[in-house]
Motif scaffolding. Structure first.
Motif, PDB file in Angstrom:
ATOM      1  N   ARG A 104       0.809  -1.217   0.000  1.00  0.00           N
ATOM      2  CA  ARG A 104       0.000   0.000   0.000  1.00  0.00           C
ATOM      3  C   ARG A 104       0.844   1.269   0.000  1.00  0.00           C
ATOM      4  O   ARG A 104       0.300   2.366  -0.104  1.00  0.00           O
ATOM      5  N   ASN A 105       2.125   1.129   0.176  1.00  0.00           N
ATOM      6  CA  ASN A 105       2.941   2.331   0.315  1.00  0.00           C
ATOM      7  C   ASN A 105       3.128   3.028  -1.027  1.00  0.00           C
ATOM      8  O   ASN A 105       3.864   2.544  -1.890  1.00  0.00           O
ATOM      9  N   GLY A 106       2.454   4.180  -1.154  1.00  0.00           N
ATOM     10  CA  GLY A 106       2.599   4.992  -2.361  1.00  0.00           C
ATOM     11  C   GLY A 106       2.460   4.167  -3.626  1.00  0.00           C
ATOM     12  O   GLY A 106       1.531   3.386  -3.763  1.00  0.00           O
ATOM     13  N   ASP A 107       3.414   4.329  -4.536  1.00  0.00           N
ATOM     14  CA  ASP A 107       3.354   3.565  -5.779  1.00  0.00           C
ATOM     15  C   ASP A 107       4.413   2.469  -5.783  1.00  0.00           C
ATOM     16  O   ASP A 107       4.999   2.137  -6.806  1.00  0.00           O
ATOM     17  N   CYS A 108       4.676   1.922  -4.598  1.00  0.00           N
ATOM     18  CA  CYS A 108       5.677   0.863  -4.442  1.00  0.00           C
ATOM     19  C   CYS A 108       5.418  -0.270  -5.426  1.00  0.00           C
ATOM     20  O   CYS A 108       6.277  -0.611  -6.226  1.00  0.00           O
ATOM     21  N   GLY A 109       4.191  -0.833  -5.379  1.00  0.00           N
ATOM     22  CA  GLY A 109       3.816  -1.839  -6.366  1.00  0.00           C
ATOM     23  C   GLY A 109       4.354  -3.231  -6.116  1.00  0.00           C
ATOM     24  O   GLY A 109       4.073  -4.153  -6.866  1.00  0.00           O
ATOM     25  N   GLU A 110       5.137  -3.413  -5.038  1.00  0.00           N
ATOM     26  CA  GLU A 110       5.668  -4.751  -4.746  1.00  0.00           C
ATOM     27  C   GLU A 110       4.576  -5.608  -4.123  1.00  0.00           C
ATOM     28  O   GLU A 110       3.689  -5.093  -3.453  1.00  0.00           O
ATOM     29  N   PRO A 111       4.627  -6.927  -4.315  1.00  0.00           N
ATOM     30  CA  PRO A 111       3.656  -7.802  -3.659  1.00  0.00           C
ATOM     31  C   PRO A 111       3.834  -7.773  -2.143  1.00  0.00           C
ATOM     32  O   PRO A 111       4.970  -7.687  -1.648  1.00  0.00           O
ATOM     33  N   TYR A 142       1.895  -4.819   3.050  1.00  0.00           N
ATOM     34  CA  TYR A 142       3.138  -4.154   2.666  1.00  0.00           C
ATOM     35  C   TYR A 142       4.192  -5.186   2.277  1.00  0.00           C
ATOM     36  O   TYR A 142       4.148  -6.336   2.706  1.00  0.00           O
ATOM     37  N   CYS A 143       5.166  -4.733   1.504  1.00  0.00           N
ATOM     38  CA  CYS A 143       6.216  -5.645   1.066  1.00  0.00           C
ATOM     39  C   CYS A 143       7.325  -5.729   2.106  1.00  0.00           C
ATOM     40  O   CYS A 143       8.106  -6.663   2.112  1.00  0.00           O
ATOM     41  N   CYS A 144       7.398  -4.712   2.983  1.00  0.00           N
ATOM     42  CA  CYS A 144       8.455  -4.708   3.978  1.00  0.00           C
ATOM     43  C   CYS A 144       8.066  -3.770   5.122  1.00  0.00           C
ATOM     44  O   CYS A 144       7.132  -2.981   4.995  1.00  0.00           O
ATOM     45  N   GLU A 172       9.617  -1.220   6.276  1.00  0.00           N
ATOM     46  CA  GLU A 172       9.846   0.192   5.961  1.00  0.00           C
ATOM     47  C   GLU A 172       8.629   0.787   5.257  1.00  0.00           C
ATOM     48  O   GLU A 172       8.193   1.888   5.581  1.00  0.00           O
ATOM     49  N   CYS A 173       8.087   0.050   4.290  1.00  0.00           N
ATOM     50  CA  CYS A 173       6.906   0.530   3.572  1.00  0.00           C
ATOM     51  C   CYS A 173       5.739   0.667   4.536  1.00  0.00           C
ATOM     52  O   CYS A 173       4.972   1.628   4.471  1.00  0.00           O
ATOM     53  N   CYS A 174       5.601  -0.293   5.454  1.00  0.00           N
ATOM     54  CA  CYS A 174       4.526  -0.244   6.435  1.00  0.00           C
ATOM     55  C   CYS A 174       4.640   1.034   7.257  1.00  0.00           C
ATOM     56  O   CYS A 174       3.685   1.786   7.393  1.00  0.00           O
TER      57      CYS A 174
HETATM   58 ZN   LIG Z   1       6.527  -1.617  -0.529  1.00  0.00          ZN
END
Ligand SMILES: [Zn+2]
Length: 70
Positions: free
Chosen positions: A34-41, A48-50, A52-54
């Motif tokens: 969900r972090n911005g336009d990260c786009g990672e699974p 979140y992917c990690c 930090e993104c969370c």
């Molecule tokens: Zn992410």
């Protein structure tokens, strides 16, 4: 007779759907970060992917909620 059962099932489904929709619930888990336009699974039972993104996204949402109050 089958029609009556079908109708009952349909009504039951509608009540169930409405009950789920009305329930105050946190954001559903997102399969994509969900972090911005990260786009990672996302990983595990997170959106979140990690971590930090969370943390980033939590801060962003907090900031947005503060802007709304102001
Ligand atoms: Zn992410």
């Amino acid at each position: 007779m089958a029609d009556i059962i079908d109708e009952a099932n349909q009504e039951y489904d509608q009540h169930l759907t409405a009950a789920i929709a009305n329930r105050a619930k946190p954001l559903p888990l997102s399969p994509i970060c969900r972090n911005g336009d990260c786009g990672e699974p996302s990983v595990g039972k997170t959106s979140y992917c990690c971590s930090e993104c969370c943390a980033d996204h939590q801060k962003e949402m907090w900031a947005a909620s503060q802007r709304k109050l102001a």
